[in-house]
Design a protein around this motif. Structure first.
Motif, PDB file in Angstrom:
ATOM      1  N   UNK A 267       0.831  -1.207   0.000  1.00 25.66           N
ATOM      2  CA  UNK A 267       0.000   0.000   0.000  1.00 25.66           C
ATOM      3  C   UNK A 267       0.864   1.254   0.000  1.00 25.66           C
ATOM      4  N   UNK A 268       1.946   1.246   0.797  1.00 19.89           N
ATOM      5  CA  UNK A 268       2.865   2.381   0.805  1.00 19.89           C
ATOM      6  C   UNK A 268       3.478   2.586  -0.576  1.00 19.89           C
ATOM      7  N   UNK A 269       3.866   1.496  -1.216  1.00 18.34           N
ATOM      8  CA  UNK A 269       4.458   1.576  -2.549  1.00 18.34           C
ATOM      9  C   UNK A 269       3.454   2.097  -3.565  1.00 18.34           C
ATOM     10  N   UNK A 270       2.210   1.611  -3.462  1.00 16.04           N
ATOM     11  CA  UNK A 270       1.168   2.082  -4.372  1.00 16.04           C
ATOM     12  C   UNK A 270       0.932   3.579  -4.195  1.00 16.04           C
ATOM     13  N   UNK A 271       0.929   4.043  -2.958  1.00 14.33           N
ATOM     14  CA  UNK A 271       0.732   5.468  -2.708  1.00 14.33           C
ATOM     15  C   UNK A 271       1.791   6.321  -3.367  1.00 14.33           C
ATOM     16  N   UNK A 272       3.024   5.862  -3.335  1.00 11.59           N
ATOM     17  CA  UNK A 272       4.131   6.623  -3.916  1.00 11.59           C
ATOM     18  C   UNK A 272       4.051   6.703  -5.440  1.00 11.59           C
ATOM     19  N   UNK A 273       3.475   5.700  -6.065  1.00 19.90           N
ATOM     20  CA  UNK A 273       3.471   5.664  -7.539  1.00 19.90           C
ATOM     21  C   UNK A 273       2.126   6.068  -8.151  1.00 19.90           C
ATOM     22  N   UNK A 274       1.187   6.542  -7.317  1.00 20.49           N
ATOM     23  CA  UNK A 274      -0.126   6.979  -7.806  1.00 20.49           C
ATOM     24  C   UNK A 274      -0.143   8.487  -7.982  1.00 20.49           C
ATOM     25  N   UNK A 275      -0.647   8.944  -9.137  1.00 21.42           N
ATOM     26  CA  UNK A 275      -0.745  10.372  -9.403  1.00 21.42           C
ATOM     27  C   UNK A 275      -2.087  10.704 -10.038  1.00 21.42           C
ATOM     28  N   UNK A 276      -2.649  11.827  -9.635  1.00 27.59           N
ATOM     29  CA  UNK A 276      -3.813  12.375 -10.328  1.00 27.59           C
ATOM     30  C   UNK A 276      -3.350  12.832 -11.709  1.00 27.59           C
ATOM     31  N   UNK A 277      -4.201  12.697 -12.714  1.00 29.80           N
ATOM     32  CA  UNK A 277      -3.741  12.814 -14.102  1.00 29.80           C
ATOM     33  C   UNK A 277      -3.244  14.211 -14.459  1.00 29.80           C
ATOM     34  N   UNK A 278      -3.865  15.280 -13.943  1.00 25.17           N
ATOM     35  CA  UNK A 278      -3.375  16.623 -14.259  1.00 25.17           C
ATOM     36  C   UNK A 278      -1.973  16.832 -13.696  1.00 25.17           C
ATOM     37  N   UNK A 279      -1.740  16.282 -12.501  1.00 23.83           N
ATOM     38  CA  UNK A 279      -0.418  16.365 -11.888  1.00 23.83           C
ATOM     39  C   UNK A 279       0.598  15.618 -12.730  1.00 23.83           C
ATOM     40  N   UNK A 280       0.222  14.435 -13.187  1.00 22.80           N
ATOM     41  CA  UNK A 280       1.122  13.623 -13.999  1.00 22.80           C
ATOM     42  C   UNK A 280       1.438  14.317 -15.326  1.00 22.80           C
ATOM     43  N   UNK A 311      -1.977  24.434  -9.333  1.00 29.26           N
ATOM     44  CA  UNK A 311      -1.476  25.069 -10.547  1.00 29.26           C
ATOM     45  C   UNK A 311      -1.446  24.141 -11.758  1.00 29.26           C
ATOM     46  N   UNK A 312      -1.204  22.856 -11.554  1.00 27.62           N
ATOM     47  CA  UNK A 312      -1.030  21.953 -12.690  1.00 27.62           C
ATOM     48  C   UNK A 312      -2.229  21.940 -13.638  1.00 27.62           C
ATOM     49  N   UNK A 313      -3.477  21.830 -13.140  1.00 29.44           N
ATOM     50  CA  UNK A 313      -4.604  21.866 -14.084  1.00 29.44           C
ATOM     51  C   UNK A 313      -4.693  23.190 -14.827  1.00 29.44           C
ATOM     52  N   UNK A 314      -4.408  24.277 -14.150  1.00 25.32           N
ATOM     53  CA  UNK A 314      -4.463  25.587 -14.794  1.00 25.32           C
ATOM     54  C   UNK A 314      -3.378  25.706 -15.857  1.00 25.32           C
ATOM     55  N   UNK A 315      -2.214  25.151 -15.579  1.00 23.91           N
ATOM     56  CA  UNK A 315      -1.133  25.176 -16.569  1.00 23.91           C
ATOM     57  C   UNK A 315      -1.535  24.416 -17.831  1.00 23.91           C
ATOM     58  N   UNK A 391     -19.582  21.539 -18.487  1.00 22.57           N
ATOM     59  CA  UNK A 391     -18.540  21.150 -17.536  1.00 22.57           C
ATOM     60  C   UNK A 391     -17.711  20.043 -18.169  1.00 22.57           C
ATOM     61  N   UNK A 392     -16.391  20.223 -18.186  1.00 24.42           N
ATOM     62  CA  UNK A 392     -15.490  19.256 -18.800  1.00 24.42           C
ATOM     63  C   UNK A 392     -14.278  19.022 -17.908  1.00 24.42           C
ATOM     64  N   UNK A 393     -13.730  17.825 -18.012  1.00 30.92           N
ATOM     65  CA  UNK A 393     -12.467  17.505 -17.343  1.00 30.92           C
ATOM     66  C   UNK A 393     -11.322  18.140 -18.137  1.00 30.92           C
ATOM     67  N   UNK A 394     -10.298  18.680 -17.475  1.00 28.00           N
ATOM     68  CA  UNK A 394      -9.173  19.255 -18.224  1.00 28.00           C
ATOM     69  C   UNK A 394      -8.582  18.311 -19.262  1.00 28.00           C
ATOM     70  N   UNK A 395      -8.566  17.009 -18.976  1.00 25.80           N
ATOM     71  CA  UNK A 395      -7.977  16.079 -19.936  1.00 25.80           C
ATOM     72  C   UNK A 395      -8.835  15.980 -21.196  1.00 25.80           C
ATOM     73  N   UNK A 396     -10.145  16.204 -21.066  1.00 27.98           N
ATOM     74  CA  UNK A 396     -10.994  16.257 -22.259  1.00 27.98           C
ATOM     75  C   UNK A 396     -10.625  17.461 -23.123  1.00 27.98           C
ATOM     76  N   UNK A 397     -10.342  18.580 -22.476  1.00 29.55           N
ATOM     77  CA  UNK A 397      -9.971  19.779 -23.225  1.00 29.55           C
ATOM     78  C   UNK A 397      -8.614  19.610 -23.897  1.00 29.55           C
TER      79      UNK A 397
END
Length: 409
Positions: A267-280, A311-315, A391-397
């Motif tokens: 679980x600790x390892x999974x936490x370290x390698x998980x990212x929200x997509x805008x951040x990634x 900031x990442x989604x705005x960028x 309303x749209x997800x940033x990744x859709x845009x």
């Protein structure tokens, strides 16, 4: 939680009142019981032997678990964790409502979840009416939905055929329940963007992240969901999710839930390698895209207050050439809060109305937000007020930007 450990956490509250400035429930009601320090006073009384009564239960029920007060607290009181712990005690004492028990058992089993949503897609015409905005339906006051507008259920998300361009690595996509069954177009956009930027995408499977169970007090169900997903995501190098709540749960809640178990290290390892997509995506040298239009951005609570991502989604949005008009309070909660908006819809609407006023004040044609829950609740408000914004997800845009054109088109 051990009573002594609970008392140590509760006495950290200095009753300074900073939480009043950010609590969405308090801002809507001005009820001291509805703010963090008021809830903590009740939790201390319960710890001292007070019998939980209606006011105590209301105080727990009306917390959105948004983490705004936790982020603001100068003493570092984790109010959301304390509220979830108290909900667990109530659930163990009184039991969960039957509807919750059935829903959670379905969510724990992906095959049953797929079947339930397929049946819902087939039957939605019998219990829902067309809404004002395309692609939505209005509840005929069934299933606890009252008259709210909900998205039309679609075929569950599936990995589209194709391969990455110039393969530079592999990522596992964890869509989350709402992307899987309500907004599959977000999953398809995520795959398109990742592939165009050299990432091969795999779907390791897995079900609900477990946050609905944990938020309702079903800790055992949340643990089962965590163990299932930790096992299914073993061996992958990077996990990307388009849902901030899923990202927060995988990153922070799983290690807490699985502490002392054989799966804790995983679980600790999974936490370290998980990212929200805008951040990634914000860390990558993305393929350029172009899109016209005026948009505004809503900060989801679990992304902003929970993960500290602003900031990442705005960028991403600015990189497309979009004109970003900020709301007066982009970080203000929309009022969704998972089951909060089902149990407290009138209050959720009052919170949501403030968000709609902020949206209208920007003159934007598009509201971008990475949270599917926020999206669903904001869309309901737009339908309710006959507002024309999408309303749209940033990744859709971003995916739309690769084709160029107008975001409103």
């Amino acid at each position: 939680m051990d009573p002594r450990a609970l008392e140590e956490l509760l006495i950290k509250c200095m009753r300074c009142g900073d939480c009043q400035a950010v609590c969405p429930t308090y801002q809507a009601t001005r009820d001291e019981v509805a703010v963090a320090r008021g809830r903590i006073r009740l939790l201390r009384a319960e710890a001292g032997g007070m019998e939980p009564g209606p006011k105590f239960r209301e105080a727990l029920s009306t917390c959105l678990l948004c983490r705004a007060c936790t982020s603001r607290c100068p003493s570092g009181v984790e109010v959301d964790s304390l509220v979830m712990d108290a909900r667990q005690r109530l659930a163990e004492r009184d039991g969960l409502p039957l509807a919750y028990r059935l829903a959670f058992r379905i969510l724990e089993r992906p095959s049953l979840t797929r079947l339930a949503f397929r049946m819902g897609a087939l039957l939605q015409g019998a219990v829902l009416s067309p809404a004002w905005k395309d692609g939505h339906m209005t509840s005929r006051r069934v299933m606890g939905l009252r008259s709210r507008a909900v998205p039309r259920l679609q075929a569950p998300f599936a990995l589209p055929p194709g391969k990455a361009q110039d393969n530079r690595g592999e990522v596992a996509l964890f869509p989350g329940c709402l992307t899987n069954y309500v907004y599959p177009q977000v999953g398809r956009a995520a795959v398109e963007v990742l592939r165009k930027n050299g990432r091969e995408v795999v779907l390791p499977g897995g079900g609900c992240c477990g946050m609905p169970m944990l938020a309702a007090g079903d800790r055992a169900g949340a643990i089962r969901a965590a163990e299932t997903n930790v096992e299914r995501l073993r061996g992958v190098e990077t996990v990307v999710t388009p849902c901030p709540t899923c990202a927060l749960t995988l990153r922070e809640r799983y290690p807490e839930l699985l502490e002392g178990r054989d799966s804790h290290d995983a679980a600790l390892e999974l936490g370290k390698k998980t990212q929200e997509i805008c951040t990634y995506l914000g860390k990558m040298n993305l393929l350029g895209g172009e899109l016209r239009g005026r948009i505004t951005y809503h900060d989801p609570c679990h992304l902003n207050w929970g993960l500290g991502v602003r900031e990442e989604p705005r960028m991403l949005l600015r990189s497309l050439g979009l004109e970003l008009g900020e709301m007066a309070r982009p970080e203000a909660c929309c009022g969704f809060g998972g089951t909060f908006s089902l149990k407290n819809y009138d209050l959720a609407v009052r919170i949501n109305d403030k968000k709609l006023e902020d949206i209208a004040g920007t003159g934007a044609e598009i509201v971008a937000t990475p949270c599917p829950g926020c999206r669903m609740h904001i869309e309901d408000g737009l339908n309710r007020r006959r507002m024309a914004q999408r309303v749209l997800h940033p990744v859709e845009l971003v995916a739309m930007g690769y084709g160029g054109g107008d975001a409103q088109g």
